[in-house]
Design an enzyme around this catalytic site. Sequence first.
Site, PDB file in Angstrom:
ATOM      1  N   ASP A   1     -31.353   3.957  32.712  1.00 15.44           N
ATOM      2  CA  ASP A   1     -32.425   2.976  32.708  1.00 15.44           C
ATOM      3  C   ASP A   1     -33.573   3.577  31.921  1.00 15.44           C
ATOM      4  O   ASP A   1     -33.964   4.728  32.156  1.00 15.44           O
ATOM      5  CB  ASP A   1     -32.876   2.698  34.155  1.00 15.44           C
ATOM      6  CG  ASP A   1     -33.198   1.248  34.376  1.00 15.44           C
ATOM      7  OD1 ASP A   1     -34.019   0.719  33.609  1.00 15.44           O
ATOM      8  OD2 ASP A   1     -32.646   0.649  35.308  1.00 15.44           O
TER       9      ASP A   1
ATOM     10  N   ASP B   1     -35.982  -1.484  30.443  1.00 11.80           N
ATOM     11  CA  ASP B   1     -36.793  -2.203  31.421  1.00 11.80           C
ATOM     12  C   ASP B   1     -37.891  -3.023  30.727  1.00 11.80           C
ATOM     13  O   ASP B   1     -38.582  -2.506  29.842  1.00 11.80           O
ATOM     14  CB  ASP B   1     -37.443  -1.147  32.332  1.00 11.80           C
ATOM     15  CG  ASP B   1     -38.097  -1.730  33.556  1.00 11.80           C
ATOM     16  OD1 ASP B   1     -37.376  -2.309  34.380  1.00 11.80           O
ATOM     17  OD2 ASP B   1     -39.331  -1.597  33.698  1.00 11.80           O
TER      18      ASP B   1
ATOM     19  N   GLU C   1     -33.869  -5.792  29.421  1.00 10.95           N
ATOM     20  CA  GLU C   1     -34.349  -6.808  30.361  1.00 10.95           C
ATOM     21  C   GLU C   1     -35.521  -7.496  29.665  1.00 10.95           C
ATOM     22  O   GLU C   1     -36.496  -6.842  29.297  1.00 10.95           O
ATOM     23  CB  GLU C   1     -34.822  -6.154  31.654  1.00 10.95           C
ATOM     24  CG  GLU C   1     -35.315  -7.176  32.654  1.00 10.95           C
ATOM     25  CD  GLU C   1     -36.226  -6.571  33.718  1.00 10.95           C
ATOM     26  OE1 GLU C   1     -36.244  -7.086  34.833  1.00 10.95           O
ATOM     27  OE2 GLU C   1     -36.935  -5.580  33.425  1.00 10.95           O
TER      28      GLU C   1
ATOM     29  N   HIS D   1     -30.717  -5.330  41.114  1.00 12.75           N
ATOM     30  CA  HIS D   1     -31.587  -4.808  42.173  1.00 12.75           C
ATOM     31  C   HIS D   1     -32.871  -5.610  42.341  1.00 12.75           C
ATOM     32  O   HIS D   1     -33.677  -5.296  43.216  1.00 12.75           O
ATOM     33  CB  HIS D   1     -31.927  -3.347  41.855  1.00 12.75           C
ATOM     34  CG  HIS D   1     -32.700  -3.241  40.570  1.00 12.75           C
ATOM     35  ND1 HIS D   1     -32.118  -3.463  39.338  1.00 12.75           N
ATOM     36  CD2 HIS D   1     -34.001  -2.980  40.335  1.00 12.75           C
ATOM     37  CE1 HIS D   1     -33.033  -3.330  38.406  1.00 12.75           C
ATOM     38  NE2 HIS D   1     -34.187  -3.046  38.976  1.00 12.75           N
ATOM     39  N   ASP D   2     -33.096  -6.624  41.478  1.00 11.97           N
ATOM     40  CA  ASP D   2     -34.291  -7.468  41.612  1.00 11.97           C
ATOM     41  C   ASP D   2     -33.943  -8.871  42.101  1.00 11.97           C
ATOM     42  O   ASP D   2     -34.837  -9.702  42.294  1.00 11.97           O
ATOM     43  CB  ASP D   2     -34.993  -7.632  40.255  1.00 11.97           C
ATOM     44  CG  ASP D   2     -35.572  -6.342  39.726  1.00 11.97           C
ATOM     45  OD1 ASP D   2     -35.917  -5.460  40.528  1.00 11.97           O
ATOM     46  OD2 ASP D   2     -35.674  -6.207  38.495  1.00 11.97           O
TER      47      ASP D   2
HETATM   48  C1  NOJ Z   1     -38.017  -4.447  36.145  1.00 10.71           C
HETATM   49  C2  NOJ Z   1     -37.228  -3.643  37.137  1.00 10.71           C
HETATM   50  O1  NOJ Z   1     -35.924  -4.139  37.168  1.00 10.71           O
HETATM   51  C3  NOJ Z   1     -37.951  -3.743  38.454  1.00 10.71           C
HETATM   52  O2  NOJ Z   1     -37.196  -3.249  39.524  1.00 10.71           O
HETATM   53  C4  NOJ Z   1     -39.265  -3.028  38.317  1.00 10.71           C
HETATM   54  O3  NOJ Z   1     -40.027  -3.203  39.481  1.00 10.71           O
HETATM   55  C5  NOJ Z   1     -40.074  -3.558  37.129  1.00 10.71           C
HETATM   56  N1  NOJ Z   1     -39.280  -3.789  35.962  1.00 10.71           N
HETATM   57  C6  NOJ Z   1     -41.143  -2.581  36.748  1.00 10.71           C
HETATM   58  O4  NOJ Z   1     -40.576  -1.467  36.138  1.00 10.71           O
END
Ligand code: NOJ
Length: 572
Positions: free
Chosen positions: A100, A206, A259, A328-329
């Site tokens: 990541d 990210d 992302e 994970h989000d």
């Molecule tokens: C996206 C990540 O997937 C998330 O878990 C994180 O809180 C935010 N970016 C900030 O890095």
Amino acid sequence: MSPQPAWWKEGVVYQIYPRSFQDSNGDGKGDIPGIISRLDEIAALGVRVIWLSPVYKSPQIDNGYDISDYYSIDPIFGTMEDMDRLISEAKKRNIGIVMDLVINHTSDEHQWFQKSRRREDPYTDYYIWQGLPASSAQSKKNLPNNWTSFFMEDCWEYDDLRGEYYLHLFHKKQPDLNYKNPLVYDEVKNILQFWLDKGIAGFRCDVINVIWKTSLADGKKSIMLTGLEHYKCQEGNHDILQKLRKDVLSNYDCFTVGEAVMINLDDAKLLSNADRQELDMVFYFDHLEVDRRFARFIPKQFSAAQLLHRLTKWQQGLDWNAIYFENHDQTRIVSHYGDDSGAGERDSHWERSAKLLAALQITLRGTPFVYQGQEIGMTNFDFSSFNQIKDIETHNLNRLMKKLCFPAWLRWKWLKLSSRDNTRTPFQWTAGEGAGFSTGQSWLGINANHTKLNYESQKNDADSVLSFYKKMINLRRSSEVLKYGEFKPLLATKKLLIYSRESVQTENSSYKEAASSEAYIIACNFSGKRIKLSGEARVLLQGTLAVSNIGRTQWNTSQTFLEAWEAVVLRV
Ligand code: NOJ
């Protein structure tokens, strides 16, 4: 256009959220030795790549997405030797490791930030600092601009030592880097090089489409993310991605998946279409928000037709897709688009819908990303009180909703539905105490359904959700058309969707020969009720049964029903 074949298009990626995967030392948090001890299980699933959520040194305010040193491993996860061992042990099983890459921001405990606060060169301008007259410095009204953060708070924090505000698009302990300073680019380049030289297979980047802030002017007022127009997908952002590709990534056999937040199809094309030489794929959110308003926070009615419509837009619009249903989000897909009732039970709606979603995901066009636990049908967390939630985003949202006078019951309902902790509960390896995850007190609650829903009980069961994932992954691996063929929507209603994968009509693709005679038709009933097939649907559903999620052994072309949560994959 037909996609160029590539190893990372052919394989499946498995995402590991290390703190919840496997603990090896009884501290209640997963770690790298734990991951190594499970590599055989991961290999048995048939995956080609592991994407590791951050394991770098970090104060863990956002579970590792707040990095304080990109060149070392956080002690809760292990050591650099453990990391090297993971890379080499995975390689022995033909599995690449994707790291990541969190480069929009660092932790405020990173040395760069600490030195920047003290105006120590060359770090003085590594972050986005803004001064204000001292008199107004502490007054909210006089923040440098009106932007709001992804975590629903102001974007500026005053630093006493420096006497200025710094920008943070996420938590105040996650200050944003300043890409207008070429030294920051050089640092990032070094980080990429360091990890690629260790033999990793690429990066998941990210929030990669917000790293360049064109201006710091006030934004258009919005319920979410005021200021977005000044930093989303800016020209400077594209320049950095192209430069990283040219300077570093193109020298290695690796891939990137970014992302990308709040994007539309045109943004995604610019970020990921092959001729742009930026990212190889993007994660977008559209297909997971069919039944949500306000990103993923407020529920609305699901419609299979709407899902197919959105899928089609991206499937046909991009050169190559990153296909994910969980991370994970997000929340668990079986609790979201499926039905998790009867979790862990044979032929329940849980089992059928988990398999249906696997059939759908693995037959879409793009690289599938399976999130840990998805392959055994793990469900949303069975929270019963707010104290069980650890995620900072959920807590911030709760505070905001409280401020806006939302009643407690509604806050609970929406937060439970959207909390990122839903997918962060420990992996359910066994029915025993601690679910085989840890011998200690786990950092986040373990779902009580682990006694029925766990890896152990599924691994030797040919009809389990896990075996179904393996079957689907194998089928994809053996089929050129499932990997590279075109996606065509065929029919959709509120509950039913039907689409096909067919060979690409082009002259010079190397896989054309093998693909040319094969096609698949996939039909999914997104409901707990048997549905009658229309004449049109029956005409479409011709072919030999390749996969059934309800144990059918053959498909009769005069079939007039699809059973509750039934999915069929037909070969034509
Ligand atoms: C996206 C990540 O997937 C998330 O878990 C994180 O809180 C935010 N970016 C900030 O890095």
